[in-house]
Design a protein around this motif. Structure first.
Motif, PDB file in Angstrom:
ATOM      1  N   ARG A 477       0.841  -1.215   0.000  1.00  0.00           N
ATOM      2  CA  ARG A 477       0.000   0.000   0.000  1.00  0.00           C
ATOM      3  C   ARG A 477       0.869   1.255   0.000  1.00  0.00           C
ATOM      4  O   ARG A 477       0.597   2.206  -0.743  1.00  0.00           O
ATOM      5  CB  ARG A 477      -0.919  -0.004   1.218  1.00  0.00           C
ATOM      6  N   VAL A 478       1.892   1.267   0.869  1.00  0.00           N
ATOM      7  CA  VAL A 478       2.767   2.442   0.944  1.00  0.00           C
ATOM      8  C   VAL A 478       3.551   2.592  -0.358  1.00  0.00           C
ATOM      9  O   VAL A 478       3.739   3.713  -0.867  1.00  0.00           O
ATOM     10  CB  VAL A 478       3.708   2.337   2.157  1.00  0.00           C
ATOM     11  N   GLY A 479       4.020   1.458  -0.922  1.00  0.00           N
ATOM     12  CA  GLY A 479       4.725   1.519  -2.196  1.00  0.00           C
ATOM     13  C   GLY A 479       3.858   2.104  -3.302  1.00  0.00           C
ATOM     14  O   GLY A 479       4.323   2.881  -4.138  1.00  0.00           O
ATOM     15  N   ARG A 480       2.565   1.749  -3.298  1.00  0.00           N
ATOM     16  CA  ARG A 480       1.629   2.278  -4.283  1.00  0.00           C
ATOM     17  C   ARG A 480       1.500   3.804  -4.120  1.00  0.00           C
ATOM     18  O   ARG A 480       1.452   4.544  -5.115  1.00  0.00           O
ATOM     19  CB  ARG A 480       0.269   1.604  -4.095  1.00  0.00           C
ATOM     20  N   THR A 481       1.474   4.274  -2.876  1.00  0.00           N
ATOM     21  CA  THR A 481       1.369   5.717  -2.634  1.00  0.00           C
ATOM     22  C   THR A 481       2.630   6.444  -3.083  1.00  0.00           C
ATOM     23  O   THR A 481       2.557   7.530  -3.681  1.00  0.00           O
ATOM     24  CB  THR A 481       1.112   5.983  -1.143  1.00  0.00           C
ATOM     25  N   ILE A 482       3.798   5.867  -2.796  1.00  0.00           N
ATOM     26  CA  ILE A 482       5.051   6.499  -3.220  1.00  0.00           C
ATOM     27  C   ILE A 482       5.099   6.590  -4.741  1.00  0.00           C
ATOM     28  O   ILE A 482       5.535   7.606  -5.314  1.00  0.00           O
ATOM     29  CB  ILE A 482       6.255   5.714  -2.661  1.00  0.00           C
ATOM     30  N   ALA A 483       4.642   5.544  -5.407  1.00  0.00           N
ATOM     31  CA  ALA A 483       4.596   5.587  -6.867  1.00  0.00           C
ATOM     32  C   ALA A 483       3.635   6.675  -7.356  1.00  0.00           C
ATOM     33  O   ALA A 483       3.921   7.377  -8.330  1.00  0.00           O
ATOM     34  CB  ALA A 483       4.175   4.218  -7.415  1.00  0.00           C
ATOM     35  N   ASP A 484       2.518   6.828  -6.677  1.00  0.00           N
ATOM     36  CA  ASP A 484       1.569   7.880  -7.052  1.00  0.00           C
ATOM     37  C   ASP A 484       2.187   9.264  -6.880  1.00  0.00           C
ATOM     38  O   ASP A 484       1.939  10.169  -7.693  1.00  0.00           O
ATOM     39  CB  ASP A 484       0.307   7.778  -6.196  1.00  0.00           C
ATOM     40  N   LEU A 485       2.968   9.456  -5.818  1.00  0.00           N
ATOM     41  CA  LEU A 485       3.627  10.744  -5.618  1.00  0.00           C
ATOM     42  C   LEU A 485       4.620  11.041  -6.730  1.00  0.00           C
ATOM     43  O   LEU A 485       4.875  12.214  -7.063  1.00  0.00           O
ATOM     44  CB  LEU A 485       4.348  10.753  -4.262  1.00  0.00           C
ATOM     45  N   GLU A 486       5.178   9.978  -7.339  1.00  0.00           N
ATOM     46  CA  GLU A 486       6.103  10.160  -8.458  1.00  0.00           C
ATOM     47  C   GLU A 486       5.371  10.185  -9.796  1.00  0.00           C
ATOM     48  O   GLU A 486       6.000  10.355 -10.843  1.00  0.00           O
ATOM     49  CB  GLU A 486       7.130   9.013  -8.462  1.00  0.00           C
ATOM     50  N   GLY A 487       4.047   9.979  -9.761  1.00  0.00           N
ATOM     51  CA  GLY A 487       3.280   9.956 -11.006  1.00  0.00           C
ATOM     52  C   GLY A 487       3.483   8.697 -11.810  1.00  0.00           C
ATOM     53  O   GLY A 487       3.260   8.682 -13.029  1.00  0.00           O
ATOM     54  N   SER A 488       3.861   7.601 -11.160  1.00  0.00           N
ATOM     55  CA  SER A 488       4.172   6.346 -11.845  1.00  0.00           C
ATOM     56  C   SER A 488       3.005   5.373 -11.732  1.00  0.00           C
ATOM     57  O   SER A 488       2.393   5.239 -10.666  1.00  0.00           O
ATOM     58  CB  SER A 488       5.428   5.712 -11.248  1.00  0.00           C
ATOM     59  N   ASP A 489       2.716   4.667 -12.824  1.00  0.00           N
ATOM     60  CA  ASP A 489       1.643   3.670 -12.804  1.00  0.00           C
ATOM     61  C   ASP A 489       2.104   2.354 -12.189  1.00  0.00           C
ATOM     62  O   ASP A 489       1.287   1.589 -11.671  1.00  0.00           O
ATOM     63  CB  ASP A 489       1.131   3.412 -14.223  1.00  0.00           C
ATOM     64  N   ARG A 490       3.395   2.063 -12.247  1.00  0.00           N
ATOM     65  CA  ARG A 490       3.913   0.802 -11.706  1.00  0.00           C
ATOM     66  C   ARG A 490       4.770   1.068 -10.476  1.00  0.00           C
ATOM     67  O   ARG A 490       5.359   2.141 -10.319  1.00  0.00           O
ATOM     68  CB  ARG A 490       4.737   0.054 -12.754  1.00  0.00           C
ATOM     69  N   ILE A 491       4.860   0.056  -9.631  1.00  0.00           N
ATOM     70  CA  ILE A 491       5.681   0.149  -8.426  1.00  0.00           C
ATOM     71  C   ILE A 491       7.051  -0.424  -8.755  1.00  0.00           C
ATOM     72  O   ILE A 491       7.198  -1.619  -9.039  1.00  0.00           O
ATOM     73  CB  ILE A 491       5.051  -0.626  -7.251  1.00  0.00           C
ATOM     74  N   THR A 492       8.069   0.424  -8.732  1.00  0.00           N
ATOM     75  CA  THR A 492       9.427  -0.005  -9.058  1.00  0.00           C
ATOM     76  C   THR A 492      10.178  -0.402  -7.794  1.00  0.00           C
ATOM     77  O   THR A 492       9.695  -0.222  -6.675  1.00  0.00           O
ATOM     78  CB  THR A 492      10.180   1.117  -9.776  1.00  0.00           C
ATOM     79  N   ALA A 493      11.386  -0.914  -7.990  1.00  0.00           N
ATOM     80  CA  ALA A 493      12.223  -1.304  -6.842  1.00  0.00           C
ATOM     81  C   ALA A 493      12.542  -0.091  -5.973  1.00  0.00           C
ATOM     82  O   ALA A 493      12.632  -0.207  -4.747  1.00  0.00           O
ATOM     83  CB  ALA A 493      13.508  -1.962  -7.346  1.00  0.00           C
ATOM     84  N   GLY A 494      12.711   1.082  -6.594  1.00  0.00           N
ATOM     85  CA  GLY A 494      12.998   2.284  -5.815  1.00  0.00           C
ATOM     86  C   GLY A 494      11.838   2.666  -4.916  1.00  0.00           C
ATOM     87  O   GLY A 494      12.033   3.037  -3.751  1.00  0.00           O
TER      88      GLY A 494
END
Length: 512
Positions: A477-494
């Motif tokens: 869930r947190v990874g999904r939010t971090i990706a949203d803050l970066e404007g990314s559709d996928r969750i990357t290793a970063g």
């Protein structure tokens, strides 16, 4: 002679319609009989009402008075019945005539001189009056602004029994109070604090931004004086404004417990509740013979801040587990069950040990390993699992404290939060739960697809840190939010690496 009129009674935060029937018949001795499962506060009101009638210039009938509060199958315990009972006595005794008794309900407590005093729950009562199809509601002057929020109901403020009689008889024109949303926002919808007040702590501000973007629960750990409380108090400044629906939900709770400021019509900023660590279970979740909301319901649509988390009674903390999962609290009593809303963000702060200086580079910790273990064991693993983000808040170096440059502001953080929440609204569409922090397991499988590198990283972290299945979902869930803050559709290793770093307390303090 028989008189019928209507009023309302609170049960929890909901208002229930009550019909007030007053019958006056000849008797050798004057007597007042009150029936309808009236509690002590209502039974005592007959003496108050009699003196209010006389002191307002009316006559107390020298006959038998029977007052029935219907329906009789639930308790009535608030003093808000004073005004409708007094109006009923005046009508039944022929001292007033009105065509509005069925159109306008009345609520209010009477003083001995006939003054109408404020009551609790006026907003819920106005909402129920609208649901009942009433034309309007007569309320004390102090409650008029909150009741006037409800559209489609004429809210008529009165300051005395005589004024209420004038309204009902037509001697005083009915002039409903008008409500202005913009005026309320200008008066009660602004913050006077900002994250620019907090020197340094940019990593902690980043964690707060992530928490706010996905509505994740957050635990801050650090030595005394590092700024944990300052960070918590300013969280509301980066969250989206309360919607009209959220504002009404929150205001209903504050109205029911009498927590609105004088003249305040709506709660227009996110509630921030910070109970003392000596609070009881009932004080936290709600309770009482007639259930009333606790701190977690007062924090609905806002923030519940638990400072010095291990100092809370462990049993008290454990009652948080279910509300955090279900976003509501249900309290059952013999008379029935009451459900209070409890959709909130949990913020907690704690020291790393009893003295507070474990790991501090400049101060020596004086705690023994046994003392530290005892201190940390007050927080159970299941509760910790329910907190999405754990972040360390280190001491701020002097160079950052003395730096005149302004750090990250609330406005900058809020822009990121709003952009991330917009992505979530687009993703979830018409889904009931529209934030990453409240995703169900099915939604996690659907929306939290990982890159191969990210999947390998998560597997390694799970094995090394011994995380539970719930912690696994929290990381996603947190990874999904971090990706949203970066404007990314996928969750990357970063993205996943940052999310895993927010679970390091599992390993450093509880998993070792």
């Amino acid at each position: 002679m028989l008189a019928n009129l209507y009023t309302y009674s609170l049960f929890g935060i909901d208002a229930r319609t009550v019909q007030v029937e007053v019958d006056i018949s000849p008797a050798s001795m004057p007597k007042t009989i009150l029936v309808g499962l009236a509690e002590a506060a209502v039974r005592e009101s007959t003496h108050r009402i009699e003196r209010a009638l006389v002191n307002s210039g009316y006559s107390r009938p020298i006959d038998r008075i029977v007052i029935n509060l219907s329906p009789a199958d639930f308790p009535k315990e608030a003093p808000s019945f004073d005004l409708p009972i007094a109006l009923g006595i005046l009508t039944a005794s022929g001292q007033m005539e009105s065509e509005h008794l069925g159109e306008f309900a009345a609520v209010g407590e009477l003083a001995l001189d006939g003054t109408v005093r404020p009551i609790k729950g006026a907003l819920s009562m106005a909402m129920q009056a609208k649901a009942d199809g009433r034309r309007g509601l007569v309320v004390p002057v102090e409650n008029a602004r909150e009741a006037a929020v409800v559209e489609g109901v004429e809210v008529v403020p009165v300051g005395s029994l005589a004024e209420a009689v004038g309204i009902y008889t037509g001697m005083i024109p009915i002039e409903p109070l008008n409500f202005s949303w913009q005026e309320a926002v200008d008066e009660y919808g602004r913050y006077n604090i900002d994250y620019s007040d907090v020197k340094g702590q940019e990593l902690a501000k980043r964690a707060v931004t992530v928490a706010a973007a996905g509505r994740h629960h957050l635990l801050m750990l650090g030595s005394p004086g590092t700024g944990k409380t300052l960070l918590a108090q300013r969280l509301g400044t980066v969250l989206p404004d309360l919607s009209p629906e959220e504002s009404l939900q929150t205001t209903r709770i504050y109205s029911a417990v009498g927590r609105l400021s004088e003249g305040q019509s709506l709660v227009l900023v996110r509630p921030f509740r910070s109970p003392h660590h000596t609070i009881s279970e009932a004080g936290l979740v709600g309770g009482g013979s007639t259930p009333t909301p606790g701190e977690i319901s007062l924090a609905h649509n806002g923030i519940l801040f638990l400072d010095e988390l291990p100092e809370f009674n462990r049993r008290t903390l454990e009652v948080l587990r279910q509300p955090l999962e279900e976003n509501r609290v249900t309290i059952s009593r013999a008379m029935g069950s009451v459900t209070f809303p409890a959709s909130l963000m949990l913020l907690a702060a704690m020291n790393p040990c009893p003295c507070g200086y474990r790991g501090d580079p400049k101060r020596q910790c004086s705690c023994s390993p046994l003392q530290i273990e005892r201190y940390l064991s007050k927080i159970s693993g299941p509760l910790l699992d329910r907190i999405d983000i754990h972040v360390e808040v280190p001491p701020v170096p002097f160079r950052e404290l003395s730096d005149e440059r302004v750090g990250t502001t609330s406005e900058q953080m809020r822009e990121q939060v709003l952009a991330a929440r917009q992505m979530q609204r687009q993703r979830f569409g018409k889904e009931t739960l529209a934030l990453n922090g409240t995703m169900s397991p099915r939604q996690i499988r659907k929306f939290c697809k990982l890159d191969p590198d990210a999947e390998t990283l998560l597997k390694t972290a799970m094995d090394e840190m011994g995380l539970s299945a719930r912690a696994h979902d929290k990381i996603l869930r947190v990874g999904r939010t971090i990706a949203d803050l970066e404007g990314s559709d996928r969750i990357t290793a970063g993205h996943l690496s940052e999310a895993i770093n927010y679970r390091t307390l599992d390993r450093n303090y509880w998993g070792s």
